[in-house]
Motif scaffolding. Sequence first.
Motif, short mmCIF file in Angstrom:
data_model
loop_
_atom_site.label_atom_id
_atom_site.label_comp_id
_atom_site.label_asym_id
_atom_site.label_seq_id
_atom_site.Cartn_x
_atom_site.Cartn_y
_atom_site.Cartn_z
N LYS A 243 80.86 5.33 113.90
CA LYS A 243 81.82 5.89 114.86
C LYS A 243 81.39 5.63 116.30
O LYS A 243 82.20 5.33 117.17
N ILE A 244 80.09 5.76 116.54
CA ILE A 244 79.57 5.48 117.88
C ILE A 244 79.81 4.02 118.24
O ILE A 244 80.19 3.68 119.37
N ALA A 245 79.61 3.14 117.25
CA ALA A 245 79.83 1.71 117.50
C ALA A 245 81.28 1.43 117.85
O ALA A 245 81.58 0.62 118.74
N ARG A 246 82.22 2.13 117.19
CA ARG A 246 83.64 1.90 117.50
C ARG A 246 83.96 2.34 118.93
O ARG A 246 84.63 1.61 119.66
N VAL A 247 83.46 3.51 119.31
CA VAL A 247 83.69 3.97 120.68
C VAL A 247 83.10 2.97 121.69
O VAL A 247 83.72 2.64 122.70
N ALA A 248 81.91 2.48 121.37
CA ALA A 248 81.24 1.54 122.29
C ALA A 248 82.02 0.23 122.39
O ALA A 248 82.22 -0.31 123.49
N VAL A 249 82.46 -0.30 121.25
CA VAL A 249 83.17 -1.59 121.27
C VAL A 249 84.50 -1.45 121.99
O VAL A 249 84.87 -2.29 122.81
N VAL A 250 85.25 -0.37 121.69
CA VAL A 250 86.53 -0.15 122.37
C VAL A 250 86.31 0.00 123.87
O VAL A 250 87.03 -0.58 124.70
N GLY A 251 85.30 0.78 124.23
CA GLY A 251 85.00 0.98 125.64
C GLY A 251 84.66 -0.31 126.35
O GLY A 251 85.16 -0.60 127.44
N LEU A 252 83.81 -1.12 125.72
CA LEU A 252 83.43 -2.40 126.33
C LEU A 252 84.63 -3.34 126.41
O LEU A 252 84.78 -4.09 127.39
N ALA A 253 85.49 -3.32 125.38
CA ALA A 253 86.66 -4.20 125.39
C ALA A 253 87.59 -3.87 126.55
O ALA A 253 88.07 -4.77 127.26
N PHE A 254 87.84 -2.60 126.77
CA PHE A 254 88.73 -2.22 127.86
C PHE A 254 88.05 -2.33 129.22
O PHE A 254 88.72 -2.59 130.23
N LEU A 255 86.73 -2.15 129.24
CA LEU A 255 85.99 -2.41 130.48
C LEU A 255 86.12 -3.89 130.85
O LEU A 255 86.33 -4.24 132.02
N SER A 256 86.00 -4.74 129.86
CA SER A 256 86.16 -6.17 130.10
C SER A 256 87.57 -6.51 130.55
O SER A 256 87.78 -7.31 131.48
N ALA A 257 88.59 -5.90 129.90
CA ALA A 257 89.98 -6.15 130.30
C ALA A 257 90.21 -5.71 131.74
O ALA A 257 90.90 -6.39 132.52
N GLY A 258 89.62 -4.56 132.13
CA GLY A 258 89.74 -4.10 133.50
C GLY A 258 89.06 -5.04 134.48
O GLY A 258 89.57 -5.29 135.59
N ASP A 259 87.93 -5.59 134.07
CA ASP A 259 87.21 -6.55 134.91
C ASP A 259 88.05 -7.81 135.12
O ASP A 259 88.16 -8.33 136.24
N VAL A 260 88.66 -8.31 134.05
CA VAL A 260 89.51 -9.50 134.15
C VAL A 260 90.73 -9.21 135.02
O VAL A 260 91.14 -10.04 135.86
N MET A 261 91.32 -8.02 134.85
CA MET A 261 92.48 -7.68 135.66
C MET A 261 92.10 -7.57 137.14
O MET A 261 92.85 -8.00 138.02
N ALA A 262 90.93 -7.00 137.43
CA ALA A 262 90.47 -6.91 138.81
C ALA A 262 90.27 -8.31 139.41
O ALA A 262 90.60 -8.54 140.58
N PHE A 263 89.74 -9.22 138.60
CA PHE A 263 89.59 -10.61 139.05
C PHE A 263 90.97 -11.21 139.34
O PHE A 263 91.17 -11.93 140.33
N GLY A 264 91.93 -10.90 138.48
CA GLY A 264 93.29 -11.37 138.71
C GLY A 264 93.87 -10.80 140.00
O GLY A 264 94.57 -11.52 140.73
N TYR A 265 93.58 -9.54 140.29
CA TYR A 265 94.04 -8.93 141.54
C TYR A 265 93.49 -9.69 142.74
O TYR A 265 94.21 -9.93 143.72
N GLU A 266 92.23 -10.08 142.67
CA GLU A 266 91.62 -10.83 143.77
C GLU A 266 92.33 -12.17 143.96
O GLU A 266 92.61 -12.59 145.09
N MET A 267 92.62 -12.86 142.85
CA MET A 267 93.31 -14.15 142.96
C MET A 267 94.71 -13.98 143.51
O MET A 267 95.13 -14.73 144.41
N LEU A 268 95.46 -13.01 143.00
CA LEU A 268 96.84 -12.83 143.43
C LEU A 268 96.91 -12.42 144.90
O LEU A 268 97.79 -12.87 145.65
N THR A 269 95.99 -11.57 145.31
CA THR A 269 95.97 -11.15 146.72
C THR A 269 95.70 -12.32 147.64
O THR A 269 96.29 -12.44 148.72
#
Length: 587
Positions: free
Chosen positions: A393-419
């Motif tokens: 269960k801890i592994a699932r929380v960690a993987v989901v958290g890292l996945a969405f942290l990564s998605a947020g990082d990619v989206m932030a990079f996209g914000y920099e490009m679009l701006t």
Amino acid sequence: MAIERRIAPTSLRLVLVALAGLLIALLGWWPMIAQYPHTPELDGQYSFYQFEIGKAIISRYHEFPLWNPYDCRGIPHWDFPESMGASPLLLLGFWLPPLIQYYLWNILHCAAGFVGMWLLVRDDLKLSRIASFAAATGWALGAAHTAQYSTGHVMMAGFWNFPLLLFLWRRAENSIGSAIGVGILLSWMIYDGGTYPVPFCVLLLVLEAATRLTSLARLKSIVVAGVVTGATGILLAAPRLLPISKQFSGHVRPNPYPDVDSITNMANVRSMFLMRQTQWSLHLPGQQYVWNEYISYLGIAGLLIALVGMCIAAVRRRWLVVLTLMVFVLMLGHFASWAPWHVLQTRVFPFTSMRVSSRFRFFMTAFAAMFVAIAIDELPPIVGRFAGPSRGKIARVAVVGLAFLSAGDVMAFGYEMLTARFGWAPPVTVEASPRFYYGGPGLTPVFTDQPRQNRAWTGCRAVSWAFYENAPVWTGDVPQVRASDANATVGNVRRTPNRFTFETDVNAPTARIRVNSAYGDGWRTDVGTVVNDGDLLAVDVPQGHHVVHLRYWPNYLTLGLWMAFVGVVGIAAYAFRGKLFRAKSKA
């Protein structure tokens, strides 16, 4: 793990997924909208120009955008392979301002990408909602898309459709309806100007089919699906596909420089997925193209989770791993004479007219999104078996958290490009000329403003498909048709983008009448003969008084329209076959 029950009915489920995709697309591309009314930079100006051209032709002249008089002294528009002038999105939304059309283009394609990846992961890979959401978000907001479509190559937005194509194609083995769906989607992409997405995606579907050739029965089913898909796509896209094919048969696309790129430096491969750099014009060491053609940022967390998911998939979903490796080799380019991309680019049409093997990175990021979803659902049970349920269960929380942290990082990079990339000057108010002509005093120097001014420069941006750009057109608000010598007189000249109408009196056996446009293969006349006069459009008219109607109608467009009609009737008959058969039985 147990998979949640699907929402019923299916129509409600699809509406909810589509709304989620639209929300994600608006969120991911918000910096583009927030900078309204600023326009995209550099090559983005040319894409914006295409929106302006279509708007001007339809709104001012009430004609379909068949011929583009605003660029290269006149070039095909409907049958220009990379033109978006035939896109249903643009034709139906012509009443909108071109900049809003540009925004909607990216947002709606992005939302379609979300829906396609959701269906592929949820219904084909049979993964959970949270895993499907992570994959769909990661794919829709992928840095490769943001980089490519924010600087001009918006006609490539069809790459977003790849997961939906793959989802329908894998179902098509046992579903004629799904095969028809693949054909419909491919034909839509052709109208959108998807010269790159369509061949690339078709190649991937062929490679995926090869991973399923485990028996003769499956081979027969896949062949049937391919025939249905091909027939549907060709029939529906025929009004655009046939004219484009004629253009390809008569012209060879000029390549300003040969494609020799080879991504054999693994440091460059790592940079593609890990380097967070918005400056699109940089060059990776030894690479042929600018950095923008390689951007595929996943971040360390996203890349690690994807690699873990890939290792897990190697056990239960080997087809996905095999397909990923095939695409990776294609992406490497011209690393050897036997390299797949080298063979395609030198010997197989239409890849012979293409460049940039790194565009296979779109598929690599699609597979990465799927591997992340696999890791979210299938890594925790593995951890649970070896380390206990609580650690699972801890592994699932960690993987989901890292996945969405990564998605947020990619989206932030996209914000920099679009701006950074939507900061060019907004459209200005211009005075429209009552008649179209080239040059003249007061012509705006910004070519994107010229369609609204109803005038044009004599320069050329569509260099990849301009074959008569040196036509000796004349400038100024003067008659757009001239007699070449004293054997004829010309009057009552009227011009629209697709048509010239004029009266002429010819006092010789024939006289040449010159028209102020570059030549094109699709021009035709009801009097005399259309000729190429030193790249200039001209008509040889016989003796006498004539009212000449000259119009542009792409080659084979009429045949294509009839073929599309047959395709629509066939699809409608298939869709309502049950009702028709029941009605016949009752009778």
